[in-house]
Design a protein around this motif. Structure first.
Motif, PDB file in Angstrom:
ATOM      1  N   ALA A 140       6.603   5.829 -11.439  1.00 29.81           N
ATOM      2  CA  ALA A 140       5.311   5.713 -11.044  1.00 29.81           C
ATOM      3  C   ALA A 140       4.952   5.969  -9.750  1.00 29.81           C
ATOM      4  O   ALA A 140       5.617   6.016  -8.952  1.00 29.81           O
ATOM      5  N   GLU A 141       4.194   6.952  -9.521  1.00 28.98           N
ATOM      6  CA  GLU A 141       3.997   7.644  -8.373  1.00 28.98           C
ATOM      7  C   GLU A 141       2.323   7.328  -8.084  1.00 28.98           C
ATOM      8  O   GLU A 141       1.512   7.538  -9.090  1.00 28.98           O
ATOM      9  N   ALA A 142       2.131   7.226  -6.977  1.00 28.04           N
ATOM     10  CA  ALA A 142       0.660   6.905  -6.388  1.00 28.04           C
ATOM     11  C   ALA A 142       0.180   8.538  -6.481  1.00 28.04           C
ATOM     12  O   ALA A 142       0.576   9.255  -5.847  1.00 28.04           O
ATOM     13  N   ILE A 143      -1.353   8.526  -7.131  1.00 30.48           N
ATOM     14  CA  ILE A 143      -1.978   9.771  -7.153  1.00 30.48           C
ATOM     15  C   ILE A 143      -3.002   9.857  -6.008  1.00 30.48           C
ATOM     16  O   ILE A 143      -3.066  10.842  -5.353  1.00 30.48           O
ATOM     17  N   THR A 144      -3.897   8.815  -5.987  1.00 31.20           N
ATOM     18  CA  THR A 144      -4.466   8.649  -4.614  1.00 31.20           C
ATOM     19  C   THR A 144      -3.813   7.562  -3.823  1.00 31.20           C
ATOM     20  O   THR A 144      -2.744   7.046  -4.110  1.00 31.20           O
ATOM     21  N   ASP A 145      -4.262   7.124  -2.804  1.00 34.34           N
ATOM     22  CA  ASP A 145      -3.938   6.218  -1.868  1.00 34.34           C
ATOM     23  C   ASP A 145      -4.142   4.864  -2.662  1.00 34.34           C
ATOM     24  O   ASP A 145      -5.017   4.833  -3.466  1.00 34.34           O
ATOM     25  N   VAL A 146      -3.000   3.825  -2.928  1.00 32.50           N
ATOM     26  CA  VAL A 146      -3.428   2.748  -3.566  1.00 32.50           C
ATOM     27  C   VAL A 146      -3.123   1.649  -2.850  1.00 32.50           C
ATOM     28  O   VAL A 146      -2.184   1.494  -2.260  1.00 32.50           O
ATOM     29  N   GLY A 191      -6.944   2.439  -6.546  1.00 30.07           N
ATOM     30  CA  GLY A 191      -6.201   3.629  -6.829  1.00 30.07           C
ATOM     31  C   GLY A 191      -5.990   4.074  -8.123  1.00 30.07           C
ATOM     32  O   GLY A 191      -5.976   3.445  -9.131  1.00 30.07           O
ATOM     33  N   ALA A 192      -5.144   5.326  -8.136  1.00 28.22           N
ATOM     34  CA  ALA A 192      -4.869   5.894  -9.285  1.00 28.22           C
ATOM     35  C   ALA A 192      -3.272   6.068  -9.331  1.00 28.22           C
ATOM     36  O   ALA A 192      -2.712   6.394  -8.247  1.00 28.22           O
ATOM     37  N   ARG A 251       0.888  -1.187   0.056  1.00 27.57           N
ATOM     38  CA  ARG A 251      -0.032   0.130   0.292  1.00 27.57           C
ATOM     39  C   ARG A 251       0.970   1.201   0.142  1.00 27.57           C
ATOM     40  O   ARG A 251       2.092   1.106   0.767  1.00 27.57           O
ATOM     41  N   LYS A 252       0.401   2.287  -0.459  1.00 24.41           N
ATOM     42  CA  LYS A 252       1.194   3.420  -0.761  1.00 24.41           C
ATOM     43  C   LYS A 252       0.215   4.613  -0.452  1.00 24.41           C
ATOM     44  O   LYS A 252      -0.979   4.338  -1.138  1.00 24.41           O
ATOM     45  N   SER A 253       0.552   5.592   0.205  1.00 23.03           N
ATOM     46  CA  SER A 253      -0.596   6.609   0.342  1.00 23.03           C
ATOM     47  C   SER A 253      -0.126   7.450  -1.189  1.00 23.03           C
ATOM     48  O   SER A 253       0.947   7.784  -1.681  1.00 23.03           O
ATOM     49  N   ALA A 254      -1.141   8.435  -1.246  1.00 19.18           N
ATOM     50  CA  ALA A 254      -0.992   9.444  -2.194  1.00 19.18           C
ATOM     51  C   ALA A 254       0.340  10.351  -2.226  1.00 19.18           C
ATOM     52  O   ALA A 254       1.034  10.681  -1.219  1.00 19.18           O
TER      53      ALA A 254
END
Lengths: 255, 255
Positions: A120-126, A83-84, A60-63
Motif C-alpha cells: 500500500a502506497e500513498a498517492i497523495t499526502d494521506v 488522501g488516496a 501521516r505519510k506524504s505522497a
DNA sequence: AGTCTGCTTTGACCGCTGTCAAGTATTTAT
DNA sequence: ATAAATACTTGACAGCGGTCAAAGCAGACT
C-alpha cells in the motif's frame, strides 16, 4: 457537513484537512476524523467510539511513501481519513498490478493473515489511522456491529473485484478506460458542472495502466482517442471532464 | 476420514457420494454432509448444527444446470457438498469471465445484496445446500463463530481474487496456465503418484479460457506447448499429469 | 526566471494472442 | 453399436496492444 466536502478533489492540494471540533466528547483521535461518517467506525455510538479510539494511532505519510509492503508482517490494519492510496502486487520481474485505489473511509490490511499480500502506497499526502490487528479482531467481538460493518465492507469489495476481473479478462483498452472513468465518477460523486462531470485522478497514467492491465502508452492513446471523439476533455493530467457520460457508458461495455 | 477423500477427483464420475451415518444425532440434512468438515458450518457444535440444519434445503443439480443467475433476486446462499461449480459474469455481447471455480466446502451467494451479481452453474453433477439469506444472517448473530468463519472465508476469497487480478492483468498465456494448474493442484491436494501429481480438471477448455482471460485456442496451444516441453502429460481432456511442478512454478511467474 | 527531472504524449514497428476455418477426438443420444 | 453433437486441436492469418524511441509538458528546486 456533507460527504461531498470530502470527495477526493478536496485533498489534492496536499494540505491537511482539519475539521473544527464539534461539541461532542469524542477522543481527539476519532472525534475530529473527517472520514468518520463513511468509515468502518460509523456504526459505533459516541460512547463505544471513545473506547475504540484508544487502540488507534494516527499516521501521516506524504505522497509516494509506502504504508505497508507485500511480505511484511501484517500487524496493523489501516483506515484512510484523507488522501488516496494504491494497493498493488508485483511479479518478481517488476510487472505490477494495482488491485485497487482507496480513498477516505476505505480500510485495508484485514484480508491477510501473517503477511501483507500486497503493498500500500500513498498517492497523495494521506492521513490514516492504524489499528493493531489483534485488537480490532477483539473489537469485532466486543462491538458486533463493528464486525458486521467490516464484513459488509469486505463483501462490497469482493463484488468490486469480480467486476474488475471481468474488466481485466474481457474488456478492450477503450472499454477499460471508460469503465474506469465511470467507476471513479460513481465512487466519489464529484460535483456536476452543468451537464459535465469533472473527475479528479490523483494517480499517474502509469498507475491507471497498472490498474487496468495495460501500458502507459495505451492509456495515453485512449485518453487522446476519447478526447478526439468529444467524450472527454483534459484539464492538466489529473482532471478529466466527462462531456458525454452516456457515450462513455456505452463504450464501457462494447454496446 | 481425511480431507483428501473428498478431493474433487472423487466425484468426477457423477455418482452420489454418501457417507455412512456416524453415531451422532445430527439432522439428516447436515449429519451426513460429506463437506461438513471443510464447510462454513464446521465451527458449529453438534447441538448448534442441529438447529442450523433446520433452515437448510438440499438441492441436486446435474451438470450444466444453472444454480442462480446474474440479476436474479438473491434470496439464498449456497454451500457445495459435492461437485464443481463455476461462477461467471457476462458482458451484453456474450463475452464471459469466470471469476471462480468452487468445490466441496465452498459457498457462494453471500456477496450480493438484492440481486446476484454473477451466475453459478454446475460443472459436474452437484449436491448443494441452500440457505435463505435472511436466515443465515440471523444465524451469524445467533452463532457468532459462524459469522466469524464466514468472514474469514470471505477474506480468503478476497485475497485469492487479488492474486487472480495480477494473473489477468499482467501474466502471459503460458504463465496463466501454469499458475492455474498449480492453483488447482494446491487447492485440492490430489494424490501424488510417484513424483508426478495428477490434477483433475472437471471444467472444459473453454471454461479455463474464460477464467484466465484467454481463448480456447490459446489454452489448447499452451497445453500442447507444456506437453512438448515435457512438463505435463494429458490423460484425456480432464486429467493432467504434472511431470515437473518446479518447472511449472518457474514458468508461472516468468522467472 | 531558468534548469532539471519526471511524467505524458506521439510515432513506428513488432509480436502475442485472437479470429476464422478445418480436421480430429470424445461424449451423448438413439 | 452407430450416428450425431459437442469438445478439442491445429493451422493460417490479422490486429490490438506492447515495445522502443523521441519529443513535449509540467512541477520542483535553485
Amino acid at each position: 457537513m456533507s460527504v461531498s466536502s470530502y470527495n477526493f478533489s478536496s485533498f489534492r492540494s496536499g494540505s491537511v484537512v482539519r475539521l473544527a471540533a464539534d461539541n461532542s466528547s469524542y477522543n481527539a483521535a476519532c472525534g475530529g476524523c473527517p472520514s468518520r461518517h463513511i468509515s468502518l467506525c460509523n456504526v459505533l455510538s459516541a460512547r463505544d467510539l471513545k473506547k475504540f479510539s484508544e487502540i488507534i494511532t494516527d499516521i501521516r505519510k506524504s505522497a509516494k511513501q509506502v504504508i505497508c509492503a507485500e511480505g511484511d508482517e501484517s500487524g496493523n490494519i489501516y483506515n484512510i481519513r484523507t488522501g488516496a492510496v494504491r494497493i498493488s502486487k508485483m511479479l518478481s520481474d517488476g510487472r505490477r498490478q494495482i488491485t485497487g485505489f482507496l480513498f477516505a473511509g476505505d480500510f485495508f490490511g484485514l484480508s491477510c493473515r501473517n503477511k501483507y499480500s500486497y503493498t500500500a502506497e500513498a498517492i497523495t499526502d494521506v492521513e490514516i489511522c492504524s489499528i493493531p490487528r489483534a485488537k480490532i479482531i477483539d473489537s469485532f467481538r466486543k462491538f458486533p456491529e463493528l464486525g458486521e460493518r467490516a464484513f459488509d465492507m469486505t463483501r462490497i469489495e469482493l463484488e468490486a473485484t469480480h467486476e474488475q476481473m471481468l474488466l481485466l479478462g474481457r474488456k478492450t483498452a477503450r472499454e477499460k478506460l471508460c469503465s474506469f472513468l465511470l467507476a471513479i465518477r460513481g465512487k466519489y460523486k464529484p460535483l456536476d458542472q452543468g451537464d459535465d462531470t469533472i473527475v479528479d485522478l490523483p494517480m499517474s497514467r502509469s498507475d491507471i495502466a497498472d490498474f487496468l492491465g495495460l501500458t502507459v502508452e495505451t492509456i495515453s492513446r485512449q485518453f487522446t482517442g476519447l478526447y478526439r471523439l468529444g467524450h472527454i476533455e483534459l484539464e492538466g493530467f489529473h482532471k478529466v471532464v466527462l462531456k458525454d457520460a452516456d457515450a462513455l457508458f456505452a463504450l464501457a461495455e462494447g454496446d
